[in-house]
Design a protein around this motif. Structure first.
Motif, PDB file in Angstrom:
ATOM      1  N   ALA A  52       0.838  -1.200   0.000  1.00  0.00           N
ATOM      2  CA  ALA A  52       0.000   0.000   0.000  1.00  0.00           C
ATOM      3  C   ALA A  52       0.870   1.246   0.000  1.00  0.00           C
ATOM      4  O   ALA A  52       0.625   2.204  -0.742  1.00  0.00           O
ATOM      5  N   ASN A  53       1.910   1.247   0.827  1.00  0.00           N
ATOM      6  CA  ASN A  53       2.810   2.395   0.884  1.00  0.00           C
ATOM      7  C   ASN A  53       3.567   2.565  -0.423  1.00  0.00           C
ATOM      8  O   ASN A  53       3.773   3.691  -0.890  1.00  0.00           O
ATOM      9  N   GLN A  54       3.960   1.465  -1.023  1.00  0.00           N
ATOM     10  CA  GLN A  54       4.704   1.525  -2.286  1.00  0.00           C
ATOM     11  C   GLN A  54       3.884   2.126  -3.421  1.00  0.00           C
ATOM     12  O   GLN A  54       4.444   2.680  -4.366  1.00  0.00           O
ATOM     13  N   THR A  55       2.565   2.003  -3.318  1.00  0.00           N
ATOM     14  CA  THR A  55       1.702   2.552  -4.371  1.00  0.00           C
ATOM     15  C   THR A  55       1.206   3.954  -4.044  1.00  0.00           C
ATOM     16  O   THR A  55       0.274   4.456  -4.678  1.00  0.00           O
ATOM     17  N   GLY A  56       1.819   4.582  -3.032  1.00  0.00           N
ATOM     18  CA  GLY A  56       1.519   5.975  -2.747  1.00  0.00           C
ATOM     19  C   GLY A  56       0.425   6.224  -1.739  1.00  0.00           C
ATOM     20  O   GLY A  56       0.062   7.382  -1.494  1.00  0.00           O
ATOM     21  N   LYS A  57      -0.135   5.167  -1.143  1.00  0.00           N
ATOM     22  CA  LYS A  57      -1.175   5.360  -0.135  1.00  0.00           C
ATOM     23  C   LYS A  57      -0.550   5.823   1.179  1.00  0.00           C
ATOM     24  O   LYS A  57       0.644   5.653   1.411  1.00  0.00           O
ATOM     25  N   LYS A  58      -1.387   6.394   2.045  1.00  0.00           N
ATOM     26  CA  LYS A  58      -0.872   7.015   3.266  1.00  0.00           C
ATOM     27  C   LYS A  58      -0.421   6.005   4.326  1.00  0.00           C
ATOM     28  O   LYS A  58       0.270   6.365   5.274  1.00  0.00           O
ATOM     29  N   LEU A  59      -0.809   4.760   4.182  1.00  0.00           N
ATOM     30  CA  LEU A  59      -0.488   3.768   5.201  1.00  0.00           C
ATOM     31  C   LEU A  59       1.016   3.558   5.329  1.00  0.00           C
ATOM     32  O   LEU A  59       1.714   3.332   4.343  1.00  0.00           O
ATOM     33  N   SER A  60       1.501   3.639   6.567  1.00  0.00           N
ATOM     34  CA  SER A  60       2.868   3.255   6.911  1.00  0.00           C
ATOM     35  C   SER A  60       2.792   2.447   8.191  1.00  0.00           C
ATOM     36  O   SER A  60       2.454   2.991   9.252  1.00  0.00           O
ATOM     37  N   PRO A  61       3.074   1.134   8.133  1.00  0.00           N
ATOM     38  CA  PRO A  61       3.022   0.324   9.362  1.00  0.00           C
ATOM     39  C   PRO A  61       3.898   0.885  10.474  1.00  0.00           C
ATOM     40  O   PRO A  61       3.553   0.789  11.654  1.00  0.00           O
ATOM     41  N   ARG A  62       5.043   1.463  10.100  1.00  0.00           N
ATOM     42  CA  ARG A  62       5.909   2.080  11.113  1.00  0.00           C
ATOM     43  C   ARG A  62       5.174   3.212  11.822  1.00  0.00           C
ATOM     44  O   ARG A  62       5.254   3.345  13.051  1.00  0.00           O
ATOM     45  N   LYS A  63       4.449   4.042  11.062  1.00  0.00           N
ATOM     46  CA  LYS A  63       3.704   5.149  11.673  1.00  0.00           C
ATOM     47  C   LYS A  63       2.620   4.623  12.602  1.00  0.00           C
ATOM     48  O   LYS A  63       2.346   5.234  13.655  1.00  0.00           O
ATOM     49  N   ILE A  64       1.979   3.515  12.248  1.00  0.00           N
ATOM     50  CA  ILE A  64       0.962   2.915  13.122  1.00  0.00           C
ATOM     51  C   ILE A  64       1.562   2.624  14.489  1.00  0.00           C
ATOM     52  O   ILE A  64       0.972   2.934  15.536  1.00  0.00           O
ATOM     53  N   MET A  65       2.767   2.047  14.505  1.00  0.00           N
ATOM     54  CA  MET A  65       3.413   1.708  15.772  1.00  0.00           C
ATOM     55  C   MET A  65       3.887   2.963  16.508  1.00  0.00           C
ATOM     56  O   MET A  65       3.744   3.063  17.736  1.00  0.00           O
ATOM     57  N   MET A  66       4.418   3.919  15.779  1.00  0.00           N
ATOM     58  CA  MET A  66       4.877   5.160  16.407  1.00  0.00           C
ATOM     59  C   MET A  66       3.705   5.937  16.998  1.00  0.00           C
ATOM     60  O   MET A  66       3.798   6.483  18.108  1.00  0.00           O
ATOM     61  N   ASP A  67       2.586   5.984  16.276  1.00  0.00           N
ATOM     62  CA  ASP A  67       1.400   6.684  16.776  1.00  0.00           C
ATOM     63  C   ASP A  67       0.845   5.998  18.020  1.00  0.00           C
ATOM     64  O   ASP A  67       0.410   6.670  18.969  1.00  0.00           O
ATOM     65  N   THR A  68       0.837   4.675  18.000  1.00  0.00           N
ATOM     66  CA  THR A  68       0.342   3.932  19.164  1.00  0.00           C
ATOM     67  C   THR A  68       1.201   4.230  20.386  1.00  0.00           C
ATOM     68  O   THR A  68       0.687   4.459  21.489  1.00  0.00           O
ATOM     69  N   ARG A  69       2.520   4.236  20.210  1.00  0.00           N
ATOM     70  CA  ARG A  69       3.424   4.533  21.325  1.00  0.00           C
ATOM     71  C   ARG A  69       3.243   5.974  21.808  1.00  0.00           C
ATOM     72  O   ARG A  69       3.199   6.233  23.019  1.00  0.00           O
ATOM     73  N   ASP A  70       3.103   6.914  20.862  1.00  0.00           N
ATOM     74  CA  ASP A  70       2.939   8.318  21.251  1.00  0.00           C
ATOM     75  C   ASP A  70       1.645   8.526  22.038  1.00  0.00           C
ATOM     76  O   ASP A  70       1.629   9.264  23.037  1.00  0.00           O
ATOM     77  N   ARG A  71       0.566   7.901  21.579  1.00  0.00           N
ATOM     78  CA  ARG A  71      -0.700   8.032  22.303  1.00  0.00           C
ATOM     79  C   ARG A  71      -0.602   7.361  23.670  1.00  0.00           C
ATOM     80  O   ARG A  71      -1.108   7.896  24.671  1.00  0.00           O
ATOM     81  N   LEU A  72       0.065   6.218  23.753  1.00  0.00           N
ATOM     82  CA  LEU A  72       0.225   5.526  25.033  1.00  0.00           C
ATOM     83  C   LEU A  72       1.031   6.381  26.001  1.00  0.00           C
ATOM     84  O   LEU A  72       0.720   6.448  27.196  1.00  0.00           O
ATOM     85  N   GLU A  73       2.071   7.047  25.498  1.00  0.00           N
ATOM     86  CA  GLU A  73       2.851   7.946  26.341  1.00  0.00           C
ATOM     87  C   GLU A  73       1.986   9.110  26.829  1.00  0.00           C
ATOM     88  O   GLU A  73       2.088   9.536  27.982  1.00  0.00           O
TER      89      GLU A  73
END
Length: 438
Positions: free
Chosen positions: A319-340
């Motif tokens: 999905a990311n390779q085709t230009g979509k906004k999804l980044s699995p890394r961002k999913i994990m970073m966002d989860t950690r940021d919200r948890l913090e």
């Protein structure tokens, strides 16, 4: 007066370790905010996974250049820091190289440490070049804002300085150089200081010694605020990681309970929820899916803290390779940021979470990102420490579908067809074979 350095060392050591323990407790508290999940199965496989993936770096070396460099830094940094035990004993007791009494074995160990220190230093420089000069694409995605980029460089600088201090400490130690055992690298560096008096060399050696051990304590406490927390969490994360086939999805317990209630003839479908009436009875099912970090399970929250931000998941994501906004890394970073953020909220409100009007869904992770996922598991396969971004994506999509009825039109059409026709296609069962007559 002679004991002042020992007392000062003890105070610094206790303060450094105490602050680290405090942060570890906070970390454990935040992870425990998640729902419980049973990961007690397949213990032998879990031990094997931890040994192969966390200790053996088996998934890192799939990309040979980065894998070999990482292995050097990992092995070198761990082994070299065995000397920290000697430094701690010397600092507390006022001795000097207390382990030197073991004889030639000491020289072999220190010699190995010095060679590893040089290899670590070179590897770290190459990592810095890959990240800042070559600017590899996965290190410069949109989610890699100033802090993630700076954090990675700070760690590299830390490691360069610590390795340099270790070698200078050995090179300016007159007693150690006189032993002429184990000084395979430092004897060369010692020539750079050959014009200095013994007193000056002692001052440089003591200065390098103090900065080295204080630097290690600072590094230890910096880990909590850094993506390099994976140095500590990779082992439990790989042990508790998924051992079922990657394509096998878990049944949602709340849905199972709901179905059981619907099929139970003893349950009154028109009865008010037990918690509303105050009477004993069947408990209503929990929220379907997840909209915030408290709805995720503790393993998913552990995943978030373990994320190395290496970007292998995102670089493999179709999905990311085709230009979509999804980044699995961002999913994990966002989860950690919200948890913090939730953890700081709890700290500010004396142990209780005060509703802040925010949640993981929408405020951090958008619906567009969630629906861009193809569920292909490329991210989980690529992760070097067994993180599973897909599980978080699926739980949040379950919330959207089952709590908000907010599925895309295409998905709603498919579910309607399954309900009415028993298949995803908009054809009656009697008409399915009409295509052969066309």
């Amino acid at each position: 007066m002679q004991y002042i350095p020992n007392v000062l060392f003890a105070v610094i050591l206790i303060a450094g370790i105490g602050f680290f323990v405090k942060n570890v407790k906070k970390l454990a508290r935040n992870i425990k905010l998640g729902r419980n999940v049973d990961v007690s199965d397949n213990k032998s496989q879990r031990w094997k996974n931890m040994a192969m993936i966390a200790l053996g770096q088996s998934k890192m070396v799939r990309r040979p250049v980065a894998g070999v460099l990482h292995a050097i830094v990992y092995i070198g940094f761990i082994i070299i820091n065995i000397e920290v035990l000697e430094i701690i004993i010397d600092g507390l007791l006022g001795t000097h190289r207390i382990f030197a009494s073991i004889g030639s074995l000491y020289g072999i160990l220190i010699g190995a440490f010095e060679i590893l220190a040089v290899l670590v230093f070179v590897s770290v420089i190459l990592f810095w070049i890959r990240r800042n000069i070559i600017k590899m694409k996965r290190f410069w995605k949109s989610e890699m804002t100033s802090w993630p980029k700076n954090d990675a460089n700070y760690i590299l600088y830390f490691e360069m300085v610590l390795m340099t201090l270790f070698l200078i400490m050995n090179a300016t130690d007159v007693h150690f150089q006189a032993m002429n055992s184990g000084n395979v690298i430092s004897q060369v560096i010692a020539t750079w200081f050959s014009g200095l008096s013994e007193g000056t060399l002692h001052i440089i050696e003591r200065g390098a010694w103090w900065v080295h051990i204080v630097g290690i304590l600072i590094f230890l406490n910096y880990l909590y605020y850094s993506k390099h927390l994976h140095i500590l969490l990779a082992f439990p994360n790989t042990y508790y990681g998924k051992v079922k086939p990657k394509g096998q999805l878990d049944n949602l317990e709340a849905v199972t309970n709901e179905v059981k209630m619907m099929m139970d003839p003893n349950v009154d479908p028109f009865a008010a929820p037990a918690e509303d009436t105050g009477t004993e009875g069947e408990e209503m099912p929990a929220k379907f899916g997840a909209s915030d970090v408290q709805d995720l399970n503790w393993l998913q929250l552990l995943n978030a803290y373990t994320c190395t931000e290496c970007g292998r998941c995102t670089s493999e994501c179709p999905a990311n390779q085709t230009g979509k906004k999804l980044s699995p890394r961002k999913i994990m970073m966002d989860t950690r940021d919200r948890l913090e953020e939730v953890g700081k909220n709890i700290d500010a409100n004396k142990g209780a979470f005060k509703e802040d009007g925010k949640q993981l869904l929408d405020d951090y992770i958008t619906k567009e990102e969630l629906w861009a996922c193809t569920s292909c598991n490329a991210c989980t396969e690529a992760c070097p420490v067994s993180i599973d971004p897909l599980s978080i994506i699926l739980d949040m999509r379950r919330y959207l579908v089952m709590e908000q009825s907010a599925a895309p039109v295409e998905l709603n059409n498919m579910m309607t067809n399954i309900e009415n026709n028993g298949a995803p296609w908009p054809y009656n069962q009697m008409d399915r074979l009409n295509w052969k007559d066309e």
